[in-house]
Scaffold this motif. Structure first.
Motif, PDB file in Angstrom:
ATOM      1  N   SER A  76      34.345  54.068 -14.711  1.00  0.00           N
ATOM      2  CA  SER A  76      33.909  53.744 -13.357  1.00  0.00           C
ATOM      3  C   SER A  76      32.718  54.598 -12.917  1.00  0.00           C
ATOM      4  N   GLY A  77      32.131  54.231 -11.791  1.00  0.00           N
ATOM      5  CA  GLY A  77      31.046  55.004 -11.206  1.00  0.00           C
ATOM      6  C   GLY A  77      29.682  54.602 -11.728  1.00  0.00           C
ATOM      7  N   ALA A 102      35.720  49.596 -15.871  1.00  0.00           N
ATOM      8  CA  ALA A 102      36.889  50.169 -15.215  1.00  0.00           C
ATOM      9  C   ALA A 102      36.513  50.602 -13.797  1.00  0.00           C
ATOM     10  N   ASP A 103      37.481  50.561 -12.909  1.00  0.00           N
ATOM     11  CA  ASP A 103      37.213  50.910 -11.510  1.00  0.00           C
ATOM     12  C   ASP A 103      38.437  51.585 -10.911  1.00  0.00           C
ATOM     13  N   ARG A 104      38.222  52.283  -9.817  1.00  0.00           N
ATOM     14  CA  ARG A 104      39.334  52.876  -9.079  1.00  0.00           C
ATOM     15  C   ARG A 104      40.084  51.780  -8.335  1.00  0.00           C
ATOM     16  N   PRO A 105      41.386  51.969  -8.098  1.00  0.00           N
ATOM     17  CA  PRO A 105      42.122  51.003  -7.280  1.00  0.00           C
ATOM     18  C   PRO A 105      41.635  51.058  -5.835  1.00  0.00           C
ATOM     19  N   PRO A 106      41.915  50.044  -5.036  1.00  0.00           N
ATOM     20  CA  PRO A 106      41.368  49.961  -3.677  1.00  0.00           C
ATOM     21  C   PRO A 106      41.631  51.194  -2.821  1.00  0.00           C
ATOM     22  N   GLU A 107      42.790  51.830  -2.981  1.00  0.00           N
ATOM     23  CA  GLU A 107      43.115  52.963  -2.128  1.00  0.00           C
ATOM     24  C   GLU A 107      42.245  54.190  -2.383  1.00  0.00           C
ATOM     25  N   LEU A 108      41.501  54.207  -3.503  1.00  0.00           N
ATOM     26  CA  LEU A 108      40.621  55.330  -3.812  1.00  0.00           C
ATOM     27  C   LEU A 108      39.152  55.004  -3.565  1.00  0.00           C
ATOM     28  N   ARG A 109      38.868  53.809  -3.114  1.00  0.00           N
ATOM     29  CA  ARG A 109      37.486  53.424  -2.848  1.00  0.00           C
ATOM     30  C   ARG A 109      37.107  53.811  -1.423  1.00  0.00           C
ATOM     31  N   ASN A 114      36.027  60.990  -6.910  1.00  0.00           N
ATOM     32  CA  ASN A 114      35.082  61.203  -8.000  1.00  0.00           C
ATOM     33  C   ASN A 114      34.834  59.911  -8.781  1.00  0.00           C
ATOM     34  N   GLN A 115      33.602  59.736  -9.244  1.00  0.00           N
ATOM     35  CA  GLN A 115      33.193  58.591 -10.067  1.00  0.00           C
ATOM     36  C   GLN A 115      33.560  57.249  -9.416  1.00  0.00           C
ATOM     37  N   THR A 116      33.242  57.139  -8.127  1.00  0.00           N
ATOM     38  CA  THR A 116      33.555  55.913  -7.396  1.00  0.00           C
ATOM     39  C   THR A 116      32.312  55.411  -6.674  1.00  0.00           C
ATOM     40  N   ILE A 117      31.897  54.192  -7.003  1.00  0.00           N
ATOM     41  CA  ILE A 117      30.822  53.512  -6.287  1.00  0.00           C
ATOM     42  C   ILE A 117      31.304  52.099  -5.993  1.00  0.00           C
ATOM     43  N   ASP A 118      30.511  51.349  -5.259  1.00  0.00           N
ATOM     44  CA  ASP A 118      30.843  49.947  -5.003  1.00  0.00           C
ATOM     45  C   ASP A 118      30.397  49.125  -6.214  1.00  0.00           C
ATOM     46  N   GLN A 119      31.366  48.739  -7.046  1.00  0.00           N
ATOM     47  CA  GLN A 119      31.050  48.012  -8.278  1.00  0.00           C
ATOM     48  C   GLN A 119      31.143  46.501  -8.118  1.00  0.00           C
ATOM     49  N   LEU A 170      37.598  45.928 -13.521  1.00  0.00           N
ATOM     50  CA  LEU A 170      39.009  46.189 -13.782  1.00  0.00           C
ATOM     51  C   LEU A 170      39.493  47.391 -12.977  1.00  0.00           C
ATOM     52  N   ALA A 171      40.175  47.133 -11.885  1.00  0.00           N
ATOM     53  CA  ALA A 171      40.760  48.218 -11.083  1.00  0.00           C
ATOM     54  C   ALA A 171      42.053  48.677 -11.763  1.00  0.00           C
ATOM     55  N   LEU A 172      42.079  49.913 -12.200  1.00  0.00           N
ATOM     56  CA  LEU A 172      43.215  50.418 -12.966  1.00  0.00           C
ATOM     57  C   LEU A 172      43.857  51.597 -12.228  1.00  0.00           C
ATOM     58  N   ARG A 173      45.161  51.510 -12.079  1.00  0.00           N
ATOM     59  CA  ARG A 173      45.926  52.550 -11.377  1.00  0.00           C
ATOM     60  C   ARG A 173      46.689  53.385 -12.400  1.00  0.00           C
ATOM     61  N   GLU A 174      46.807  54.667 -12.154  1.00  0.00           N
ATOM     62  CA  GLU A 174      47.570  55.540 -13.049  1.00  0.00           C
ATOM     63  C   GLU A 174      49.047  55.122 -13.064  1.00  0.00           C
ATOM     64  N   PRO A 175      49.731  55.354 -14.229  1.00  0.00           N
ATOM     65  CA  PRO A 175      49.273  56.049 -15.438  1.00  0.00           C
ATOM     66  C   PRO A 175      48.315  55.195 -16.262  1.00  0.00           C
ATOM     67  N   LEU A 176      47.383  55.897 -16.908  1.00  0.00           N
ATOM     68  CA  LEU A 176      46.332  55.246 -17.671  1.00  0.00           C
ATOM     69  C   LEU A 176      46.565  55.306 -19.174  1.00  0.00           C
TER      70      LEU A 176
END
Length: 337
Positions: A76-77, A102-109, A114-119, A170-176
């Motif tokens: 991501s990012g 890969a992307d952060r899930p919505p709650e981290l946008r 870290n490493q989060t932009i509008d993808q 792809l918004a991926l939530r932990e565990p990864l």
């Protein structure tokens, strides 16, 4: 099994089934589930390139050389932005790349994570299709969605009329990483070999129904006419020739040959279960009746007739997509002497 791992395994398997034989990976933390799935897949070659810009152009070259779609994976990012030059080249050259970002899930946008932009749609008009796949969920029905969205992306990327890159965010939530638990609430494998949805290229003459179905038509079949059906007369003729019922929604223009009040009949669970078809030919875009949609989802096999690359499949159960209404052998013109 955690959802990110299950999703990644299904994604990679569907890509391989649809013809992907090479993948290029720029490693990162958020993309770990997809990277591990590719690394464990023996049916393709995985190339690792640390720099995303280099990875993009390497994938472009592999796709040109092999004539087949190539998957590109990044974290991501700003890593996603570094693929953009190669995406532009692929777009202008009509080269099929499958961009898996890969992307952060919505709650981290939008939180300064870290490493989060509008993808979302970051590549604009340079891609033939851009899909926000959504965070994988631990539920029955997820596998059909994952395979359907992947198969559709590959079909768009390789469409002979306008091939080019496609983007799956792809918004991926932990565990990864895998948790060691192999249990998932439904089979991860598809119900049949090959891609989830097989798409037939446009042709100048309609296909034989036997060729579309892979054998003689079954007696338990039906033809459905939805909104915007381009060939209602041909569809009605097919239903009549095969002895199948014709179910036409009001805007399907099926005429008097359609079964009247079929939506009410299918709303009866007992009747609908007893009338479950082996095959349904769907022409146009159905969706006005919930009972019809539920009945379609339970069909043994669904063939969609749609010439567009963005074919209608609201139940995500299409097995085959053909550009025109198939023709039964008894309607074919005799060969010229």
């Amino acid at each position: 099994m955690n959802p990110s791992t299950a999703f990644a395994r299904v994604l990679v398997d569907e890509l391989v089934r649809a013809g992907v034989r090479h993948a290029v990976l720029s490693p990162g933390s958020r993309s770990a589930p997809v990277a591990l799935a590719f690394a464990a897949e023996p049916r393709l070659t995985l190339h690792v390139r640390i720099d995303e810009r280099s990875a993009g152009f390497f994938a472009l070259g592999v796709a040109v050389e092999t004539g087949a779609p190539v998957a590109v994976v990044c974290t991501s990012g700003t890593a996603v932005a570094n693929l953009h030059p190669a995406v532009l080249e692929a777009s202008f050259a009509g080269v099929p790349l499958v961009l898996l970002t890969a992307d952060r899930p919505p709650e981290l946008r939008g939180t300064g994570a870290n490493q989060t932009i509008d993808q979302t749609r970051i590549y604009g008009g340079a891609v033939r299709s851009a899909v926000e796949v959504g965070v994988p969920e631990h539920r029955i029905g997820a596998v059909a969605y994952w395979r359907s969205v992947t198969a559709r992306a590959l079909a768009v990327a390789t469409d002979a009329r306008h091939p080019g890159p496609v983007h799956l965010n792809l918004a991926l939530r932990e565990p990864l990483v895998p948790d060691g638990d192999p249990v998932w609430p439904e089979p991860l494998d598809g119900p049949r070999p090959g891609a989830w949805t097989a798409v037939t290229a446009p042709v100048t003459s309609p296909a034989r129904i036997d060729d579309v179905l892979g054998g003689p038509p079954t007696e338990r079949g039906a033809v459905v006419l939805g909104h915007g059906a381009a060939d209602p007369r041909e569809a009605a003729a097919l239903a009549a020739a095969l002895g199948w019922p014709l179910l036409s929604e009001p805007s399907g223009n099926g005429g008097s040959g359609s079964v009247p009040a079929f939506a009410l009949l299918l709303a009866d669970p007992t009747f609908a279960a007893a009338m479950t078809p082996d095959v349904v030919i769907v022409v146009g875009k159905p969706g006005l009746s919930r009972s019809l949609m539920g009945w379609l989802a339970g069909a043994g096999r669904q063939v969609v007739v749609d010439p567009r690359p963005d074919w209608a499949d609201p139940t995500r159960s299409a097995a085959v997509v053909v550009p025109g209404v198939p023709v039964p052998a008894i309607l074919e013109a005799p060969p010229r002497p």
